[in-house]
Design a protein around this motif. Sequence first.
Motif, PDB file in Angstrom:
ATOM      1  N   GLY A 192       0.792  -1.222   0.000  1.00 43.98           N
ATOM      2  CA  GLY A 192       0.000   0.000   0.000  1.00 43.98           C
ATOM      3  C   GLY A 192       0.818   1.263   0.000  1.00 43.98           C
ATOM      4  N   THR A 193       2.122   1.164  -0.127  1.00 43.77           N
ATOM      5  CA  THR A 193       2.977   2.358  -0.183  1.00 43.77           C
ATOM      6  C   THR A 193       2.897   2.963  -1.588  1.00 43.77           C
ATOM      7  OG1 THR A 193       4.468   1.425   1.446  1.00 43.77           O
ATOM      8  CG2 THR A 193       5.299   3.261   0.127  1.00 43.77           C
ATOM      9  N   VAL A 194       2.644   4.249  -1.653  1.00 43.56           N
ATOM     10  CA  VAL A 194       2.511   4.927  -2.942  1.00 43.56           C
ATOM     11  C   VAL A 194       3.894   5.051  -3.575  1.00 43.56           C
ATOM     12  CG1 VAL A 194       1.786   7.032  -4.121  1.00 43.56           C
ATOM     13  CG2 VAL A 194       0.479   6.182  -2.158  1.00 43.56           C
ATOM     14  N   LEU A 195       4.019   4.513  -4.786  1.00 41.58           N
ATOM     15  CA  LEU A 195       5.281   4.600  -5.529  1.00 41.58           C
ATOM     16  C   LEU A 195       5.278   5.748  -6.527  1.00 41.58           C
ATOM     17  CD1 LEU A 195       5.814   0.796  -6.256  1.00 41.58           C
ATOM     18  CD2 LEU A 195       6.686   2.153  -4.335  1.00 41.58           C
ATOM     19  N   ARG A 196       4.095   6.090  -7.048  1.00 42.32           N
ATOM     20  CA  ARG A 196       4.027   7.145  -8.054  1.00 42.32           C
ATOM     21  C   ARG A 196       2.645   7.777  -8.022  1.00 42.32           C
ATOM     22  NH1 ARG A 196       5.935   6.738 -14.416  1.00 42.32           N
ATOM     23  NH2 ARG A 196       5.684   8.954 -14.894  1.00 42.32           N
ATOM     24  N   ALA A 197       2.614   9.092  -8.229  1.00 39.23           N
ATOM     25  CA  ALA A 197       1.365   9.849  -8.314  1.00 39.23           C
ATOM     26  C   ALA A 197       1.505  10.874  -9.429  1.00 39.23           C
ATOM     27  CB  ALA A 197       1.045  10.535  -6.985  1.00 39.23           C
ATOM     28  N   ASN A 198       0.510  10.979 -10.291  1.00 42.65           N
ATOM     29  CA  ASN A 198       0.614  11.917 -11.411  1.00 42.65           C
ATOM     30  C   ASN A 198       0.296  13.339 -10.946  1.00 42.65           C
ATOM     31  OD1 ASN A 198      -2.152  11.562 -11.035  1.00 42.65           O
ATOM     32  ND2 ASN A 198      -2.612  11.894 -13.189  1.00 42.65           N
ATOM     33  N   PRO A 199       0.687  14.359 -11.742  1.00 47.38           N
ATOM     34  CA  PRO A 199       0.444  15.755 -11.336  1.00 47.38           C
ATOM     35  C   PRO A 199      -1.027  16.083 -11.133  1.00 47.38           C
ATOM     36  CG  PRO A 199       2.054  15.658 -13.126  1.00 47.38           C
ATOM     37  CD  PRO A 199       1.498  14.282 -12.979  1.00 47.38           C
ATOM     38  N   THR A 200      -1.910  15.394 -11.841  1.00 45.32           N
ATOM     39  CA  THR A 200      -3.338  15.690 -11.681  1.00 45.32           C
ATOM     40  C   THR A 200      -3.799  15.397 -10.263  1.00 45.32           C
ATOM     41  OG1 THR A 200      -3.675  15.142 -14.002  1.00 45.32           O
ATOM     42  CG2 THR A 200      -5.626  15.210 -12.615  1.00 45.32           C
TER      43      THR A 200
END
Length: 795
Positions: free
Chosen positions: A321-329
């Motif tokens: 559940g660790t966030v590896l990537r998030a987009n700018p939106t």
Amino acid sequence: MRLRPHLLDLTRVALLLALVYLAGASSVLFRPEGSDVATWWPAAGVSVALLMLSPRRWWPWLFGGIVVASVLANLTGGRGSAISALFGLSNASEALVVATILVPARGGRFELDTPAAFFRLVRACVAGAFVLGVGVALAVGSTGRDGLGAATTAAPSHLAATLVMLPLLLLPSQAGQTRGRRLELVVQSALLVATSLLVFWPSHALALTFLPLPLLLWASLRLGSVVVSTQLMVLAVVATGMTANGGGPFAIGARSSAVDATLAGAQVQIFLICAALLALPSALAGNQLKALLGRLTSERELAAITLATTEAIILVTDAHGTVLRANPTTARMTGFPVSEYVGHLIWETGMVPPERLEIVRALFANADGSSIPGSREADVMRSDGERLRVVWNNNVVLDPSGALLHAVFTGVDVTAERTTSGMVQHLLEAPVATAVVGTDQLGRVTLFNRGAQEMLGRSVEETMGQPLHQIVVSPQPARFVAGSADTETGDWSWTRADGTVLTISTTISVVRNGAGKPVGYLCVGRDVTEQRATQEMLVAALEKEREGMERLRRLDAAKNDFVSTASHELRTPTTSIVGYTEMLREGLAGEPTPEQIRMLDAIARNGARLLTVASDLLTLSELESDTSEWQHAPVDLASLLGHIEEAVRPLMSGRDLVLRIEPPTSEVIVSGDAAHLDRVLMNLLSNAIKFTADGGSVHCAVEADATHALLVVSDDGIGIPVTEQQDLFTKFFRSSTAQERAIQGTGLGLSIVSSIVEAHDGTIDVRSAHLKGTTFTVRLPLARVPAASTAPPPG
């Protein structure tokens, strides 16, 4: 003039056949002394290329052409006709075998763009060289010489020729591949040429055959397959030519008896084959790797651009559940920076509402990702505390063992859509007086709001999915669907559940999808049954009123015709009566007695009254008719006052009245008919004199303001009661005061005055009261352009 395509192909075939002949003749002429075969046969590569670059239907003819060119080349080199024919047939067979293996049977071209394709080329060339070797062995053996030895020399030379020359003809264009590496290309090429000359120099006896190979590998790794193929061709020319002249490590036999020249030639061809097998696959693999890296880079850039521009939240997590990537939106929509997502557990980020923390944590409870739903709708917190309604679409990435590797969460903001949907739902369920009915393309009801339910007395359950014609009995829906309009409004007949037919003012419009294709129809209606009934009653009443007015108009016209006819008929005999009365008074029939004179005066007086009545009726009829002719000339009202006192003097005879006439100080010009305006003045003055008792006064004046002329006639006579003034200008009206005092009159004078004033676009006002006198004020528009002269008053 441009050549046709097939003419260009024929030209290319002729040139290649000529090259086959020249290359073959050169190889035969420069073969080692005493050898039955040449050690280098470039014509083989040209022959194969000729077939591969031509349509298959041409191959039988080209096969014969290659045989002829090869035979001529052998004959030119001094060989006999029999062996030349066998060699020509063997060369053409080799080319046919190689081309058949490489060119697809279904058409198309062979592309030398991968190592696999190169090894297919090698297999084809080996097969062709084998066929050639068999043919050469049979040809030479038929002469009683060593056929096997000739085959071992000819096969390598043909194999080397095809492996070296065909790539030059088959490799796709690689323009720009060496851009930015031109200096490196020059250095590498110079080193390769120098090394090749060093290795194959005639006076050099050291075996340095390996020196060109690293340089070819350098070119294959850095400069591309076209450069490698070109340099292989150069190396083949240098190695073959200098070996034939006794140079290089393979020509030792040319300088000693250990190795003969034929074997040396075969060895150098084997060397070239090894060089091609070493350098070309590496170059093709390098090209393939560069293409794959370029495509991978483009796809990564496209993926990054897509993630950056997609209007959706995209989060990628690991199995825990660790966030590896998030987009700018994600940051733009939630207000949280990306740094607050990446590296944090997804339920510990600020976007998860407090009541959903345990729900999100439970998504990662199962190691195979089965607890992560495919789609879900939930709230997302913004940094300012507001909530977004988001539809999530989730995917999982599993490793080969089936364990969760990554989870990808994609969320679309539907807050506005849900708000709008709620408003629309509220509107549909609200008790409004408007019916909203939607249908699909087949006319089946798909929408039925509360207004339609109450208006038609039908429920949603009994109408949904039913044809619209069960509700609407008018033919308009079918005509609208068959037409081309997008919207239409009209009155339709709708049927209630109890059979009552209602008149509904309906607007129907086409519903289209995002591509503009019709997907249904929307009807919005309002009940106008009572309104239309009221309108029909009003129309009927108006029609009756119109008919009544028409009858009144016809009666009025008939009355006017009667009055006009009666006036004419009355005027003629009355004129005769008055005339004969005057003749009797003058004694033309004998001197009358005093008693007779009194009678004749009474006859003349009453005859004059009849003539006045007839004249007034004719004048009024003429004024009210459409055939009345009016003069429109400049008229000076001041000039009318000049003779008015003389004109009314007979009326003043025997009366004790004061008549005051005040002319204006300057001209007062109006546009009109002088005779009729003079009649207005005479009628008003005669009435003033008639209805004013002795001892009274009559006043007449003409004035003007900025836009109008004012004609004022006043008296201090008996006046007119206020309650009777609204009928003052009606025909035959006489006030009660005049009737009580038995003052004679027809009641037509003021009606004539009103008609004349209206015809001149003027107005007439009265100010009076019982026994208080009367004042008439006539307002006429001033003429726009004053005339140089005015019309003379009537004589």
